[in-house]
Design an enzyme around this catalytic site. Structure first.
Site, PDB file in Angstrom:
ATOM      1  N   LYS A  33     160.243 179.131  30.644  1.00 42.89           N
ATOM      2  CA  LYS A  33     160.946 178.627  29.237  1.00 42.89           C
ATOM      3  C   LYS A  33     162.149 179.719  28.984  1.00 42.89           C
ATOM      4  CE  LYS A  33     156.525 177.408  27.685  1.00 42.89           C
ATOM      5  NZ  LYS A  33     155.180 177.247  27.032  1.00 42.89           N
ATOM      6  N   ASP A  85     155.077 173.397  19.364  1.00 35.64           N
ATOM      7  CA  ASP A  85     153.949 172.878  20.474  1.00 35.64           C
ATOM      8  C   ASP A  85     153.671 171.555  19.978  1.00 35.64           C
ATOM      9  OD1 ASP A  85     153.647 174.338  22.765  1.00 35.64           O
ATOM     10  OD2 ASP A  85     152.728 175.817  21.893  1.00 35.64           O
ATOM     11  N   GLN A 125     152.086 181.125  23.418  1.00 34.60           N
ATOM     12  CA  GLN A 125     151.633 180.788  24.792  1.00 34.60           C
ATOM     13  C   GLN A 125     150.105 180.914  24.859  1.00 34.60           C
ATOM     14  OE1 GLN A 125     153.462 179.248  26.899  1.00 34.60           O
ATOM     15  NE2 GLN A 125     152.199 179.220  28.495  1.00 34.60           N
TER      16      GLN A 125
HETATM   17  N1  LIG Z   1     151.593 176.875  23.957  1.00 38.22           N
HETATM   18  C1  LIG Z   1     151.124 176.358  25.071  1.00 38.22           C
HETATM   19  N2  LIG Z   1     150.535 176.895  25.867  1.00 38.22           N
HETATM   20  C2  LIG Z   1     150.367 176.358  27.220  1.00 38.22           C
HETATM   21  C3  LIG Z   1     151.119 175.028  27.608  1.00 38.22           C
HETATM   22  C4  LIG Z   1     151.738 174.342  26.279  1.00 38.22           C
HETATM   23  O1  LIG Z   1     152.330 173.456  26.341  1.00 38.22           O
HETATM   24  N3  LIG Z   1     152.033 175.035  25.144  1.00 38.22           N
HETATM   25  N4  LIG Z   1     150.931 174.503  28.677  1.00 38.22           N
HETATM   26  C5  LIG Z   1     150.354 175.204  29.731  1.00 38.22           C
HETATM   27  C6  LIG Z   1     151.386 176.118  30.666  1.00 38.22           C
HETATM   28  N5  LIG Z   1     152.963 175.326  30.749  1.00 38.22           N
HETATM   29  C7  LIG Z   1     153.655 175.696  29.746  1.00 38.22           C
HETATM   30  O2  LIG Z   1     153.327 176.740  28.689  1.00 38.22           O
HETATM   31  C8  LIG Z   1     153.230 175.024  31.904  1.00 38.22           C
HETATM   32  C9  LIG Z   1     152.444 174.560  32.818  1.00 38.22           C
HETATM   33  C10 LIG Z   1     152.643 174.134  33.989  1.00 38.22           C
HETATM   34  C11 LIG Z   1     154.045 173.674  34.283  1.00 38.22           C
HETATM   35  C12 LIG Z   1     154.530 173.256  35.569  1.00 38.22           C
HETATM   36  O3  LIG Z   1     155.750 173.314  35.949  1.00 38.22           O
HETATM   37  N6  LIG Z   1     153.578 173.102  36.485  1.00 38.22           N
HETATM   38  C13 LIG Z   1     154.004 172.685  37.861  1.00 38.22           C
HETATM   39  C14 LIG Z   1     153.259 173.702  38.902  1.00 38.22           C
HETATM   40  C15 LIG Z   1     153.526 175.362  38.680  1.00 38.22           C
HETATM   41  C16 LIG Z   1     152.898 175.896  39.443  1.00 38.22           C
HETATM   42  O4  LIG Z   1     153.033 175.850  40.707  1.00 38.22           O
HETATM   43  O5  LIG Z   1     151.825 176.881  39.070  1.00 38.22           O
HETATM   44  C17 LIG Z   1     153.605 171.545  38.127  1.00 38.22           C
HETATM   45  O6  LIG Z   1     152.669 170.777  37.705  1.00 38.22           O
HETATM   46  O7  LIG Z   1     154.501 170.788  39.118  1.00 38.22           O
HETATM   47  C18 LIG Z   1     155.066 174.125  33.299  1.00 38.22           C
HETATM   48  C19 LIG Z   1     154.532 174.785  32.167  1.00 38.22           C
HETATM   49  C20 LIG Z   1     149.454 176.018  29.364  1.00 38.22           C
HETATM   50  N7  LIG Z   1     149.677 176.862  28.033  1.00 38.22           N
END
Ligand SMILES: Nc1nc2c(c(=O)[nH]1)N[C@@H](CN(C=O)c1ccc(C(=O)N[C@@H](CCC(=O)O)C(=O)O)cc1)CN2
Length: 282
Positions: A52, A119, A96
């Site tokens: 982020k 969010d 987060q």
């Molecule tokens: N306040 C928040 N907390 C969390 C959120 C949110 O939207 N708001 N979502 C998730 C975590 N997250 C962003 O915060 C997030 C999750 C996954 C990815 C991502 O790029 N995933 C990749 C794989 C990454 C890996 O190898 O681990 C994919 O799916 O290709 C980005 C952001 C929980 N908390």
């Protein structure tokens, strides 16, 4: 499988558009500012927060990172959020997830001012989705809509089964898809005969966090599959869907990793800019 619904290309498109949009805002003296709050030291959260921070920098959003120790009380956190709500230099606020157990995420969602709710988790913004107002929406839901639009997936009139009823994905997703004329069913852990529902679905969206939940025999030929699940099995990241076998049968499917995930951070940045514009009457 005819289409692999990869998130990287549309995410890059969002980033490029944001860079241009933010340049224009800055030339008018507006500096989009997002406050990102971390409570505790969850290792996965640290990775997402770094992503982020990097993306905010790349597109020109000022990111203010606040870190609270894991033993922070709910009261202390909410007090800080109240203070940020009153600070005119902050356009967006997000905490987060997950947060330590002494803090109820719902108290956070209720405290962040709806007009600064980056969010899209505040009860007011979630409720507005059911009224058809969908400018502020949770990042994962926005990411799914981006994939649907980018790859031209038809949703109107389609039997759409959402597996998972979370407040931050399943329920708001149902609201926005109903608004797009989909016929939506929400399935969950108490649903009987899940496969009877999924076998009739044109579109299946799973956000449960259970590997191998959706198998080849549960989907119909030509369906569209959007997998929001993130599970680790023997160190490998996978979604809720048995990718290889299901992919052979359907028209379109998201990979995990590489599908919805890469869009979530770009969607958050987009939302921070939408909030900034709204606060400046644009
Ligand atoms: N306040 C928040 N907390 C969390 C959120 C949110 O939207 N708001 N979502 C998730 C975590 N997250 C962003 O915060 C997030 C999750 C996954 C990815 C991502 O790029 N995933 C990749 C794989 C990454 C890996 O190898 O681990 C994919 O799916 O290709 C980005 C952001 C929980 N908390």
């Amino acid at each position: 499988m005819k289409k692999l619904l990869e998130g990287k290309t549309p995410a890059n498109e969002i980033k490029e558009n944001l860079i241009e949009e933010i340049k224009k805002l800055k030339s008018d003296g507006i500096n989009p500012t997002l406050c990102v709050i971390e409570v505790g030291d969850d290792p996965a959260s640290k990775i997402y927060l770094r992503v982020k921070r990097n993306l905010a920098k790349k597109v020109g959003i000022q990111e203010i990172g606040l870190h609270f120790p894991a033993n922070t009380s709910q009261g202390e956190l909410l007090e800080k959020i109240e203070e940020l709500n009153q600070d005119p230099s902050i356009n967006g606020i997000m905490v987060q997830l997950p947060v330590p157990p002494q803090i109820d995420p719902r108290a956070i969602f209720e405290t962040i001012a709806p007009e600064k709710d980056a969010d899209g988790f505040s009860p007011l913004n979630l409720g507005r989705l059911w009224e058809g107002q969908s400018d502020i929406i949770p990042a994962t839901v926005r990411s799914i809509l981006t994939l649907i639009d980018y790859y031209g997936i038809e949703i109107a009139g389609k039997n759409t089964v959402i597996i998972g009823r979370s407040v931050i994905v399943g329920k708001p997703l149902a609201a926005v898809l109903v608004e797009r004329d989909a016929t939506v069913t929400i399935a969950h852990s108490k649903t009987k005969n899940l496969s009877e529902l999924t076998k009739n679905a044109d579109v299946i969206i799973s956000d449960v966090g259970k590997a191998h939940l959706v198998t080849e025999d549960m989907v119909k030929e030509g369906a569209v599959i959007i997998d929001v699940g993130m599970n680790r099995e023997n160190g490998k990241l996978m979604g809720d869907v048995d990718f290889d076998k299901v992919a052979a049968k359907v028209n379109a499917i998201t990979p995990v990793p590489g599908g919805v995930g890469p869009l979530t951070v770009a969607s958050l940045m987009k939302q921070a800019v939408i909030l900034t514009r709204k606060q400046h009457g644009r």
